[in-house]
Design a protein around this motif. Structure first.
Motif, PDB file in Angstrom:
ATOM      1  N   ARG A  14       0.817  -1.212   0.000  1.00 46.76           N
ATOM      2  CA  ARG A  14       0.000   0.000   0.000  1.00 46.76           C
ATOM      3  C   ARG A  14       0.845   1.255   0.000  1.00 46.76           C
ATOM      4  O   ARG A  14       0.485   2.261  -0.602  1.00 46.76           O
ATOM      5  CB  ARG A  14      -0.923  -0.014   1.228  1.00 46.76           C
ATOM      6  N   PHE A  15       1.992   1.209   0.692  1.00 44.87           N
ATOM      7  CA  PHE A  15       2.839   2.385   0.808  1.00 44.87           C
ATOM      8  C   PHE A  15       4.034   2.279  -0.131  1.00 44.87           C
ATOM      9  O   PHE A  15       4.503   1.177  -0.437  1.00 44.87           O
ATOM     10  CB  PHE A  15       3.323   2.567   2.251  1.00 44.87           C
ATOM     11  N   PRO A  16       4.531   3.419  -0.584  1.00 44.87           N
ATOM     12  CA  PRO A  16       5.690   3.399  -1.495  1.00 44.87           C
ATOM     13  C   PRO A  16       6.936   2.881  -0.799  1.00 44.87           C
ATOM     14  O   PRO A  16       7.033   2.854   0.429  1.00 44.87           O
ATOM     15  CB  PRO A  16       5.846   4.868  -1.910  1.00 44.87           C
ATOM     16  N   ARG A  17       7.906   2.497  -1.601  1.00 42.19           N
ATOM     17  CA  ARG A  17       9.109   1.874  -1.063  1.00 42.19           C
ATOM     18  C   ARG A  17       9.916   2.828  -0.181  1.00 42.19           C
ATOM     19  O   ARG A  17      10.630   2.387   0.709  1.00 42.19           O
ATOM     20  CB  ARG A  17       9.954   1.301  -2.192  1.00 42.19           C
ATOM     21  N   GLU A  18       9.818   4.162  -0.403  1.00 42.65           N
ATOM     22  CA  GLU A  18      10.545   5.098   0.458  1.00 42.65           C
ATOM     23  C   GLU A  18      10.080   4.991   1.910  1.00 42.65           C
ATOM     24  O   GLU A  18      10.882   5.077   2.840  1.00 42.65           O
ATOM     25  CB  GLU A  18      10.362   6.542  -0.020  1.00 42.65           C
ATOM     26  N   VAL A  19       8.759   4.821   2.098  1.00 42.78           N
ATOM     27  CA  VAL A  19       8.208   4.707   3.459  1.00 42.78           C
ATOM     28  C   VAL A  19       8.700   3.421   4.118  1.00 42.78           C
ATOM     29  O   VAL A  19       9.111   3.417   5.284  1.00 42.78           O
ATOM     30  CB  VAL A  19       6.668   4.742   3.414  1.00 42.78           C
ATOM     31  N   ILE A  20       8.680   2.332   3.375  1.00 46.75           N
ATOM     32  CA  ILE A  20       9.134   1.052   3.915  1.00 46.75           C
ATOM     33  C   ILE A  20      10.623   1.121   4.257  1.00 46.75           C
ATOM     34  O   ILE A  20      11.049   0.689   5.332  1.00 46.75           O
ATOM     35  CB  ILE A  20       8.860  -0.077   2.905  1.00 46.75           C
ATOM     36  N   ALA A  21      11.407   1.696   3.347  1.00 42.66           N
ATOM     37  CA  ALA A  21      12.847   1.808   3.582  1.00 42.66           C
ATOM     38  C   ALA A  21      13.141   2.710   4.779  1.00 42.66           C
ATOM     39  O   ALA A  21      14.061   2.439   5.557  1.00 42.66           O
ATOM     40  CB  ALA A  21      13.543   2.347   2.336  1.00 42.66           C
ATOM     41  N   TYR A  22      12.355   3.764   4.930  1.00 42.33           N
ATOM     42  CA  TYR A  22      12.545   4.665   6.077  1.00 42.33           C
ATOM     43  C   TYR A  22      12.264   3.941   7.388  1.00 42.33           C
ATOM     44  O   TYR A  22      12.993   4.095   8.369  1.00 42.33           O
ATOM     45  CB  TYR A  22      11.630   5.880   5.942  1.00 42.33           C
ATOM     46  N   ALA A  23      11.213   3.130   7.415  1.00 47.00           N
ATOM     47  CA  ALA A  23      10.876   2.381   8.626  1.00 47.00           C
ATOM     48  C   ALA A  23      11.984   1.385   8.979  1.00 47.00           C
ATOM     49  O   ALA A  23      12.374   1.262  10.153  1.00 47.00           O
ATOM     50  CB  ALA A  23       9.550   1.642   8.427  1.00 47.00           C
ATOM     51  N   VAL A  24      12.506   0.684   7.966  1.00 50.54           N
ATOM     52  CA  VAL A  24      13.597  -0.270   8.208  1.00 50.54           C
ATOM     53  C   VAL A  24      14.839   0.463   8.705  1.00 50.54           C
ATOM     54  O   VAL A  24      15.511   0.025   9.644  1.00 50.54           O
ATOM     55  CB  VAL A  24      13.902  -1.066   6.921  1.00 50.54           C
ATOM     56  N   TRP A  25      15.149   1.593   8.092  1.00 45.18           N
ATOM     57  CA  TRP A  25      16.313   2.388   8.503  1.00 45.18           C
ATOM     58  C   TRP A  25      16.183   2.870   9.941  1.00 45.18           C
ATOM     59  O   TRP A  25      17.110   2.713  10.743  1.00 45.18           O
ATOM     60  CB  TRP A  25      16.474   3.583   7.564  1.00 45.18           C
ATOM     61  N   ALA A  26      15.036   3.450  10.290  1.00 46.65           N
ATOM     62  CA  ALA A  26      14.847   3.985  11.636  1.00 46.65           C
ATOM     63  C   ALA A  26      14.930   2.882  12.688  1.00 46.65           C
ATOM     64  O   ALA A  26      15.524   3.066  13.763  1.00 46.65           O
ATOM     65  CB  ALA A  26      13.499   4.704  11.732  1.00 46.65           C
ATOM     66  N   TYR A  27      14.360   1.727  12.380  1.00 49.83           N
ATOM     67  CA  TYR A  27      14.352   0.620  13.345  1.00 49.83           C
ATOM     68  C   TYR A  27      15.770   0.117  13.624  1.00 49.83           C
ATOM     69  O   TYR A  27      16.125  -0.171  14.768  1.00 49.83           O
ATOM     70  CB  TYR A  27      13.484  -0.517  12.804  1.00 49.83           C
ATOM     71  N   HIS A  28      16.585   0.017  12.581  1.00 53.00           N
ATOM     72  CA  HIS A  28      17.936  -0.509  12.762  1.00 53.00           C
ATOM     73  C   HIS A  28      18.934   0.570  13.162  1.00 53.00           C
ATOM     74  O   HIS A  28      19.914   0.279  13.862  1.00 53.00           O
ATOM     75  CB  HIS A  28      18.410  -1.184  11.470  1.00 53.00           C
ATOM     76  N   ARG A  29      18.711   1.790  12.747  1.00 51.23           N
ATOM     77  CA  ARG A  29      19.687   2.849  13.026  1.00 51.23           C
ATOM     78  C   ARG A  29      19.615   3.330  14.470  1.00 51.23           C
ATOM     79  O   ARG A  29      20.627   3.676  15.082  1.00 51.23           O
ATOM     80  CB  ARG A  29      19.451   4.029  12.069  1.00 51.23           C
TER      81      ARG A  29
END
Length: 236
Positions: A14-29
């Motif tokens: 449903r959401f664009p890949r930028e949103v998904i990538a941002y969530a993965v980045w924030a969780y790991h960073r």
């Protein structure tokens, strides 16, 4: 809310890949829970559940970690190896970790044993992936002796607890995440999460104390540029 995207949308998401990538980045960073990432996205008008964030992290964390491994330069030929105990479901497991002389994590492996067989399994994996090191630094655990002699007989093996402080410090982020996650749920979950977590943090945590402010900002900009490239390579 319709989120604008500069990349093509992933199929069935449903959401664009930028949103998904941002969530993965924030969780790991950062030392965040999935609920923290949910709030971070909500401030930006993206309403998702913590379970959705967890699914994104599990599904795409490995993609980003593999991209980092592929693009990383050849590691320093001086390796530090160590193991620390993690408790999963009341059972002790051993997290084996190797870093190079620059402090970058080479790999990790969660195993139920702390013997020569476990050490050889981990060390063989490292040699296959990165080649033979010139120097291997470990603590005084005797389980390292036979695997190192058999796999890299020409390497200088230095077994001294005081020489291995660098890798002892690299266990700290794992301890912080273990606390936030209320311990790991299974050996497979710990392996999956830590394999991605250590690699992603490699590019976003340069040795700031060794860099000037300008150099650090350049390194950070390069890391964000790489992340954008990896985001474009995501596949459903």
């Amino acid at each position: 809310m319709k989120v604008p995207s500069s990349f093509s949308r992933l199929k069935d998401f449903r959401f664009p890949r930028e949103v998904i990538a941002y969530a993965v980045w924030a969780y790991h960073r950062f030392a965040m829970s999935t609920a923290d990432v949910e709030d971070l996205l909500a401030v930006r008008g993206v309403v998702v559940s913590p379970e959705t964030v967890r699914l994104w992290v599990n599904r795409f964390g490995r993609h980003f970690a593999d991209c980092v491994r592929t693009d990383r330069p050849k590691p320093n030929n001086m390796w530090h190896m160590d193991e620390c105990v993690i408790t999963i479901g009341g059972v002790k497991y051993w997290l084996w970790r190797a870093i190079d002389a620059d402090g970058d994590v080479l790999d990790i492996l969660v195993q139920p044993r702390r013997n020569a067989k476990a050490a050889k399994r981990f060390f063989r994996k490292l040699v296959k992936q990165f080649g033979k090191p010139r120097v291997v630094v470990t603590d005084k655990l005797r389980s390292y002796i036979q695997p190192i002699r058999s796999l890299v007989p020409d390497a200088d093996h230095r077994a001294h607890k005081g020489l291995n402080n660098r890798i002892e410090n690299s266990h700290r982020p794992t301890r912080r995440r273990e606390k936030i996650m209320c311990r790991f749920k299974s050996p497979q979950q710990a392996q999956r999460f830590l394999s991605a977590h250590d690699q992603i943090n490699t590019i976003f945590r340069p040795r700031r104390y060794k860099l000037s402010n300008q150099s650090y900002r350049h390194a950070r900009s390069d890391a964000f540029a790489l992340w954008a490239d990896y985001t474009a390579e995501m596949a459903a």
